[in-house]
Design a protein around this motif. Structure first.
Motif, PDB file in Angstrom:
ATOM      1  N   UNK A  25      50.279  44.795 135.558  1.00  0.00           N
ATOM      2  CA  UNK A  25      50.328  46.180 134.495  1.00  0.00           C
ATOM      3  C   UNK A  25      49.409  47.428 135.390  1.00  0.00           C
ATOM      4  N   UNK A  26      49.753  48.048 135.520  1.00  0.00           N
ATOM      5  CA  UNK A  26      48.916  49.727 136.065  1.00  0.00           C
ATOM      6  C   UNK A  26      48.424  50.536 135.180  1.00  0.00           C
ATOM      7  N   UNK A  27      47.447  51.511 135.417  1.00  0.00           N
ATOM      8  CA  UNK A  27      47.048  52.313 134.888  1.00  0.00           C
ATOM      9  C   UNK A  27      46.624  53.194 135.730  1.00  0.00           C
ATOM     10  N   UNK A  28      47.107  54.462 135.963  1.00  0.00           N
ATOM     11  CA  UNK A  28      46.399  55.329 136.742  1.00  0.00           C
ATOM     12  C   UNK A  28      45.677  56.300 136.095  1.00  0.00           C
ATOM     13  N   UNK A  29      44.424  57.025 136.875  1.00  0.00           N
ATOM     14  CA  UNK A  29      43.075  57.633 136.351  1.00  0.00           C
ATOM     15  C   UNK A  29      44.152  58.988 135.732  1.00  0.00           C
ATOM     16  N   UNK A  30      45.050  60.201 135.881  1.00  0.00           N
ATOM     17  CA  UNK A  30      45.838  60.569 135.143  1.00  0.00           C
ATOM     18  C   UNK A  30      46.453  59.789 134.213  1.00  0.00           C
ATOM     19  N   UNK A  31      46.674  58.028 133.289  1.00  0.00           N
ATOM     20  CA  UNK A  31      46.733  58.606 132.614  1.00  0.00           C
ATOM     21  C   UNK A  31      45.650  57.957 131.803  1.00  0.00           C
ATOM     22  N   UNK A  32      44.568  57.612 132.419  1.00  0.00           N
ATOM     23  CA  UNK A  32      42.746  56.578 132.074  1.00  0.00           C
ATOM     24  C   UNK A  32      42.502  57.641 131.190  1.00  0.00           C
ATOM     25  N   UNK A  33      42.108  59.047 131.930  1.00  0.00           N
ATOM     26  CA  UNK A  33      41.559  59.648 131.825  1.00  0.00           C
ATOM     27  C   UNK A  33      42.430  60.643 130.214  1.00  0.00           C
ATOM     28  N   UNK A  34      42.993  60.702 130.554  1.00  0.00           N
ATOM     29  CA  UNK A  34      44.629  61.168 129.801  1.00  0.00           C
ATOM     30  C   UNK A  34      44.147  60.075 128.121  1.00  0.00           C
TER      31      UNK A  34
END
Length: 511
Positions: A25-34
């Protein structure tokens, strides 16, 4: 730039860069901050006038990072709680922290599923409580160490200044649970630098084949772990620069770094730096450091823990608080901006361990230390507190729980060492009845002395398993002793206290 602003800025600068990866599973910075922004808005609605801590329950899932940032955006301190803890311990932490909310991984998915713009920036103060890390307590109750925004800023600023982290080009190993303060090192150094945090899971810890496959296939640049974890990896002969060709640095904290482990790492990873750091949870993860080079290895055994971070002073004092001379042993006292403001809801413990020294806080660590050649050496605990596989444990807490178990009259927990470091625990128990036949000494492995025979040995094994099972309902797995020994009585010192050294010698001799 404020470290939280530096983290959130990556959401716009590198929205597609992976911030966290675990088990595919991956979480991008865009997803993390949003997602953190969306969860923050939900928190503001659910708790409009409440700034009490928020509990975050999980292990090393990306949702925990979302929750941490959401709490930071709303000025709520967070309390990381591992989902592997017994329900009773979680309840005790929740009660002690007076949590305003308890968020699980599922809750984060429910209330922070989508992304949104950041909420308006709130006023921030260095004195704002940022997180509360619960550690083992000698009274049988866990105690919450309060870390302020200023404490964390001082730590992050020091570490990023000492290590030349490549922006958006770092990959950090996360070995420690998010409820263990060692993880603060990899989590926040990673997020500030726009790196990728890769978490080793419980499955990796249980299966060396999976662990080494993770290491071979991940371009790690920064290794953060306890020395014990690295020592375990060194058993594999292929654990070297060929397996980890991109590795730039090892960062160790949480327990003593054995000379042999550091030496092996320097030999196997000639292009990577090996750093030894020291600090209690009360001083925000670490407060001293030293790069372990071949020169340091040749000159020092055991290894020093280095020098204090800029702006922080470390004194070694005697029982009266007077600094001792170079080379003499005393208690390590830390004074500086990274020192905690104390224990949550425990003014008695705070006043005993902390003091104001001028404009800054000082913490009496309870660790023995001494200076040699301007370097600090840490020489273990002054009391019954130990570090086992990176976890700080009060032996007294285990003994309190043992004495609460049915059939136990008294109990002592002994530390078994290997290569100068704590390796495992043995519980030594005096029973209240004849179920284990107190006239003999027995252990969980079936060894028996005396004349009671195999039936008594079987009863001892059953009793030991029952005790360990009962402890597991109240304590984390890492605090449950590996072995249980039953004895008729404890040897005592002249002043009537248990003579732990004599007891350990008796058990070693089998008498």
């Amino acid at each position: 730039m404020d470290f939280l602003d530096a983290i959130t800025a990556w959401g716009a600068a590198c929205p597609d860069r992976v911030a966290h990866a675990s088990s595919g599973a991956q979480l991008t910075y865009g997803e993390l901050i949003g997602r953190a922004a969306t969860l923050a808005r939900w928190i503001d609605v659910a708790l409009p006038d409440d700034r009490r801590p928020i509990g975050i329950v999980g292990h090393r899932e990306p949702q925990l990072l979302v929750a941490m940032l959401a709490c930071a955006l709303t000025n709520h301190p967070y309390v990381p709680i591992d989902d592997g803890l017994p329900a009773e311990r979680v309840a005790r932490i929740a009660a002690s922290a007076k949590l305003a909310q308890l968020l699980t991984v599922g809750d984060v998915d429910r209330y922070g599923a989508t992304t949104s713009a950041l909420p308006p920036r709130r006023a921030r103060s260095a004195d704002d409580l940022f997180y509360v890390m619960f550690t083992s307590g000698s009274t049988g109750d866990p105690k919450g160490v309060q870390i302020t925004r200023g404490c964390l800023a001082a730590f992050v600023g020091w570490m990023t200044g000492e290590h030349t982290l490549q922006p958006a080009d770092e990959t950090f190993l996360n070995q420690a649970n998010f409820s263990f303060d060692l993880s603060v090192m990899d989590v926040y150094l990673n997020l500030v630098s726009g790196g990728t945090l890769v978490s080793a899971t419980r499955e990796h810890a249980a299966n060396p084949r999976l662990l080494f496959e993770l290491l071979r296939t991940t371009p790690f640049t920064t290794w953060v772990s306890t020395p014990t974890f690295a020592s375990m990896c060194l058993v594999e002969r292929s654990f070297d620069a060929t397996m980890l060709p991109t590795l730039r640095r090892f960062l160790f904290c949480g327990e003593i770094l054995p000379h042999a482990v550091a030496s092996a790492l320097v030999d196997r990873f000639p292009a990577a730096e090996v750093w030894n750091t020291y600090g209690p949870t009360e001083a925000t993860v670490a407060t001293t450091s030293i790069r372990v080079t071949r020169g340091v290895l040749a000159r020092h055994d055991p290894l020093p823990v280095g020098v204090a971070m800029p702006g922080t002073e470390i004194r070694v004092v005697d029982a009266d608080g007077t600094p001792v001379a170079e080379g003499e042993r005393g208690e390590i006292v830390i004074r500086g901006p990274n020192v905690s403001c104390g224990y949550l809801g425990r003014d008695d413990l705070t006043s005993a361990g902390f003091q104001l020294d001028g404009a800054q806080r000082a913490y009496h660590t309870g660790d023995w230390g001494r200076y040699r050649e301007g370097l600090l050496f840490c020489e273990g605990r002054m009391d019954s507190q130990i570090k086992l596989h990176g976890y700080r444990i009060e032996l007294g807490e285990i003994e309190v729980q043992l004495r609460r178990c049915q059939g136990v009259r008294d109990a002592v927990v002994l530390v078994n060492e290997r290569n100068g470091a704590a390796h495992s625990l043995t519980a030594v128990v005096v029973a209240t009845d004849s179920a284990t036949d107190g006239t003999t000494d027995r252990t969980t492995d079936g060894a028996t002395t005396g004349t009671s025979g195999t039936d008594a040995s079987a009863r001892a094994r059953t009793g030991a398993m029952e005790l360990r099972g009962e402890l597991a309902r109240h304590l984390p797995a890492y605090m449950v002793p590996r072995k249980v020994r039953f004895v008729a009585q404890f040897p005592m010192t002249a002043n009537g206290k248990v003579d732990r050294r004599a007891l350990a010698d008796e058990l070693a001799r089998g008498t």
